[in-house]
Design an enzyme around this catalytic site. Structure first.
Site, PDB file in Angstrom:
ATOM      1  N   GLY A 110       0.846  -1.191   0.000  1.00 26.51           N
ATOM      2  CA  GLY A 110       0.000   0.000   0.000  1.00 26.51           C
ATOM      3  C   GLY A 110       0.885   1.245   0.000  1.00 26.51           C
ATOM      4  N   LYS A 150     -10.978  -2.725  11.757  1.00 21.78           N
ATOM      5  CA  LYS A 150      -9.792  -2.293  12.512  1.00 21.78           C
ATOM      6  C   LYS A 150      -9.827  -2.852  13.939  1.00 21.78           C
ATOM      7  CE  LYS A 150      -7.520  -0.086   9.377  1.00 21.78           C
ATOM      8  NZ  LYS A 150      -6.228  -0.641   8.908  1.00 21.78           N
ATOM      9  N   ILE A 196      -1.131  -2.169  -5.540  1.00 22.11           N
ATOM     10  CA  ILE A 196      -1.893  -2.736  -6.653  1.00 22.11           C
ATOM     11  C   ILE A 196      -1.857  -1.785  -7.848  1.00 22.11           C
ATOM     12  CG2 ILE A 196      -4.158  -1.730  -6.044  1.00 22.11           C
ATOM     13  CD1 ILE A 196      -5.007  -4.916  -6.519  1.00 22.11           C
ATOM     14  N   ARG A 197      -1.556  -0.494  -7.568  1.00 24.75           N
ATOM     15  CA  ARG A 197      -1.449   0.470  -8.669  1.00 24.75           C
ATOM     16  C   ARG A 197      -0.202   1.317  -8.465  1.00 24.75           C
ATOM     17  NH1 ARG A 197      -2.312   4.209  -5.427  1.00 24.75           N
ATOM     18  NH2 ARG A 197      -4.083   4.755  -4.139  1.00 24.75           N
ATOM     19  N   TYR A 236     -15.390  -0.187   8.386  1.00 19.12           N
ATOM     20  CA  TYR A 236     -13.952   0.102   8.548  1.00 19.12           C
ATOM     21  C   TYR A 236     -13.555  -0.050  10.018  1.00 19.12           C
ATOM     22  CZ  TYR A 236      -9.743   3.068   8.562  1.00 19.12           C
ATOM     23  OH  TYR A 236      -8.470   3.572   8.714  1.00 19.12           O
TER      24      TYR A 236
END
Ligand code: VAH
Length: 311
Positions: free
Chosen positions: A6, A144, A33-34, A140
């Site tokens: 990430g 977490k 991933i990008r 989210y």
């Protein structure tokens, strides 16, 4: 070597650059991933990597002899409400991938970010304690909170050296955030410079715990460099920086840009923000690894406005 998964995200980008300054560019692999911004891509090795793909992560770990992983990939609060199952899959399976690599002794140390999103409406809102009621109401926040439980379990059961921080909302100008509820605190500076006005998606008195990115990166590195025997928390450390409202920021911005105007049009993110604390007690972090904030709101605002003008 170090792998940042990430690495092209809001935290990942600045974390990777800082780690490369400290340990040498070739010792810090950026995985995402990008692809990221050109500064990041030009500064050291990059591997296209899906955080949910264990085999792909293992290949990178073996190839580069990775011993430390910073897992910064996640889907944030606002977007996660739109795609709950995709968020759960990404946020949880990426964590299991790196925890299991550490359990198998293929890597030695992990950093994984938690968030003030683990707290809910039943949590004491002011000076929220390190240990308290946690009934998160967002996908989210649930991911977490669950992740914290698994980190502590892998530490206690398998001796995995995983370390974590409950980040507040993070403010930076080098890489924009994506899909967060606290992102208004970044957007407002950008809009103030571009349009001298901003329509805020939270109400004016919504106080939230926030932190300037430089402080968040420094906290992360200080925790990762702390002697293991000093650490009493293996779920995730509360971390306090600033606590302010959209009204507070708009006043400071007006002192720099007098014609700046703010309007308020709360949307679905208001309910998310209302479920989070207004301020955090980080005495455990201060005791265990000498944490202290450096950027107050004035310093943060100056850094944001100057940084945005130059970039
Ligand atoms: C979000 N920026 O808004 C993240 C963070 C505390 C907020 O977790 O989802």
């Amino acid at each position: 070597t170090i792998l940042v998964i990430g690495a092209c995200g809001q935290i990942g980008t600045e974390l990777t650059m800082k780690l490369r300054d400290l340990y040498g560019p070739d010792n810090v692999i950026a995985g995402d991933i990008r692809e990221g911004n050109e500064t990041l891509m030009a500064s050291g090795p990059f591997e296209q990597l899906d955080a949910t793909d264990l085999k792909a992560i293992e290949e990178v770990v073996m190839h580069y002899e990775v011993d430390t992983v910073y897992l910064m990939a996640a889907m944030l609060s606002a977007t996660a409400e739109k795609f709950p199952m995709r968020a759960w899959n990404l946020n949880m399976n990426s964590l299991f991938n790196v925890l299991n690599l550490a359990k198998e002794k293929k890597i030695e140390r992990i950093f994984w970010p938690s968030s003030i999103a683990v707290f809910g409406t039943t949590t004491p809102q002011n000076d929220t304690p390190q240990t308290t009621i946690m009934e998160p109401s967002t996908v989210y926040g649930i991911s977490k909170q669950t992740g914290e439980r698994w980190c502590e379990y892998y530490f206690n059961k398998y001796g995995v050296d995983v370390r974590s921080i409950r980040y507040p909302g993070l403010i930076s100008y080098k890489t924009l955030p994506g899909g967060g509820t606290t992102d208004y605190a970044v957007d407002i500076y950008i809009e103030a410079l571009k349009e001298q006005k901003y329509e805020c998606f939270l109400s004016e008195n919504t106080a939230l715990p926030m932190m300037y990115m430089d402080d968040a990166i420094r906290a992360t590195l200080e925790l990762m460099q702390a002697p293991a025997e000093n650490l009493t928390i293996r779920s995730a450390y509360n971390l306090a920086g600033l606590s302010f409202t959209p009204k507070d920021i708009s006043k400071i911005i007006k002192s720099h840009i007098p014609e700046f105007e703010i309007t308020y049009n709360p949307d679905y993110r208001q309910a998310i923000a209302d479920s989070w604390p207004s301020s955090i007690d980080d005495s455990a972090a201060r005791k265990d690894w000498n944490w202290k904030t450096e950027f107050d709101l004035e310093k943060t605002s100056k850094a944001m406005l100057n940084g945005l003008k130059e970039s």
